[in-house]
Design a protein around this motif. Structure first.
Motif, PDB file in Angstrom:
ATOM      1  N   ALA A 185      12.401  -5.280  -0.036  1.00 18.85           N
ATOM      2  CA  ALA A 185      11.659  -5.220  -1.298  1.00 18.85           C
ATOM      3  C   ALA A 185      11.011  -3.854  -1.483  1.00 18.85           C
ATOM      4  N   LYS A 186      10.479  -3.293  -0.412  1.00 19.88           N
ATOM      5  CA  LYS A 186       9.878  -1.960  -0.492  1.00 19.88           C
ATOM      6  C   LYS A 186      10.930  -0.927  -0.893  1.00 19.88           C
ATOM      7  N   ARG A 187      12.106  -1.029  -0.308  1.00 17.72           N
ATOM      8  CA  ARG A 187      13.194  -0.097  -0.611  1.00 17.72           C
ATOM      9  C   ARG A 187      13.678  -0.284  -2.050  1.00 17.72           C
ATOM     10  N   LEU A 188      13.776  -1.532  -2.490  1.00 18.74           N
ATOM     11  CA  LEU A 188      14.224  -1.822  -3.851  1.00 18.74           C
ATOM     12  C   LEU A 188      13.237  -1.281  -4.880  1.00 18.74           C
ATOM     13  N   MET A 189      11.947  -1.514  -4.658  1.00 19.48           N
ATOM     14  CA  MET A 189      10.945  -1.030  -5.602  1.00 19.48           C
ATOM     15  C   MET A 189      10.921   0.495  -5.646  1.00 19.48           C
TER      16      MET A 189
END
Length: 233
Positions: free
Chosen positions: A201-205
Motif C-alpha cells: 500500500a505504501k508503494r502504491l500510494m
C-alpha cells in the motif's frame, strides 16, 4: 473588505511576512486558504501553530486574505516522534496538492479524525495510507482497488501495474513495481493482517501521488526516513 463567517481551521504552515506578520496556509472545510496574520509575534502567533484546532475569520476577496479573528476552539493535538513527522507529512501533502479555495468538507473531517489518532500513537502506517487514499479520492484521482481498468474483478493470484489516475492494469508476467491481486484486495478492505499488504500500500500510494507532486520531493518524507525512534527507558 468583506469578512467571511467564522470557520474551523488548522494551520498547515506559516512563515514570517514583512516586519511582524506571518503568511499562513490554513486548512478549512472550504479548502486551503492563504492569509496574512498581523501581529504574529503576539498572542495570535502562539495559536498559529500546526495541529491546534482554531476558529478563524478571514477578510478579503482575493486569493491572499487577512486574518480578522483567530481563536482556539479546542486543545492542541500533541504529536511527537513518528506521529509528529506523520502530521508534518499530511500537512505538506495538503499544501502541495490542494487547489486554493476548493471546498473539502469530507477531507477536513478525515483530517480532524486523524490528528487525535496520531496523538494517541495508533499504528502510523495505516493512518497515513488511509489519508493518502482519501486525499486522492476527494481530488478526483482515485481508482478501484478491487477491479481493474477493464472493470474486471481483481484476481487474487494476478499481477497488476498502476496506471496513474486510471487504475490497475493486469500484466501477464512479472515486472518490477507490480502488485499482486491478494495485496490489492487486502488494501480494498484495509485488512493489514495480510503479509505484505501494508508495504504494498505504501508503494502504491507513492506511485499514485508521484504525478501530482511535480517531481519535487516531500521534505517531510525525507525527514521521516532519516528519523529514528527515540529510545525509551
Amino acid at each position: 473588505m468583506d469578512s467571511s463567517p467564522v470557520q474551523s481551521a488548522f494551520v498547515l504552515h506559516s512563515r514570517p511576512y514583512r516586519e511582524s506578520s506571518a503568511l499562513v496556509d490554513f486548512f478549512t472545510p472550504q479548502g486551503r486558504l492563504r492569509a496574512v496574520l498581523r501581529g504574529a509575534r503576539g498572542k495570535a502567533g502562539t495559536l498559529a501553530r500546526p495541529f491546534v484546532p482554531l476558529d478563524v475569520e478571514f477578510r478579503g476577496r482575493g486569493e491572499l486574505k487577512s486574518v480578522a479573528r483567530l481563536e482556539a476552539n479546542g486543545p492542541s493535538h500533541w504529536l511527537e516522534g513518528n506521529a509528529l513527522f506523520g502530521g508534518m507529512y499530511l500537512n505538506e501533502l495538503l499544501i502541495r496538492l490542494l487547489p486554493a479555495e476548493d471546498a473539502q468538507a469530507a477531507l477536513f473531517e478525515h483530517y480532524l479524525q486523524t490528528l487525535p489518532a496520531l496523538a494517541a500513537k495508533r499504528p502510523l502506517e495505516p493512518l497515513l495510507r488511509s489519508f493518502e487514499w482519501r486525499l486522492l479520492s476527494e481530488l478526483g484521482y482515485g481508482f478501484a482497488l478491487d477491479r481493474d481498468v477493464s472493470d474486471q474483478p481483481i484476481a487474487p493470484s494476478g499481477l497488476y501495474r498502476l496506471v496513474p489516475d486510471t487504475g490497475l492494469e493486469p500484466v501477464g508476467q512479472f515486472q518490477p513495481g507490480l502488485f499482486n491481486g491478494a495485496e490489492l484486495l487486502a488494501m480494498a478492505e484495509a485488512d493489514w493482517s495480510i503479509p505484505g499488504a501494508l508495504a504494498a500500500a505504501k508503494r502504491l500510494m507513492r506511485q499514485a501521488l508521484a504525478p501530482h507532486l511535480g517531481g519535487r520531493p516531500l521534505v517531510s518524507r525525507e525527514l521521516f526516513m532519516n528519523m529514528k525512534e527515540p529510545k525509551r527507558d
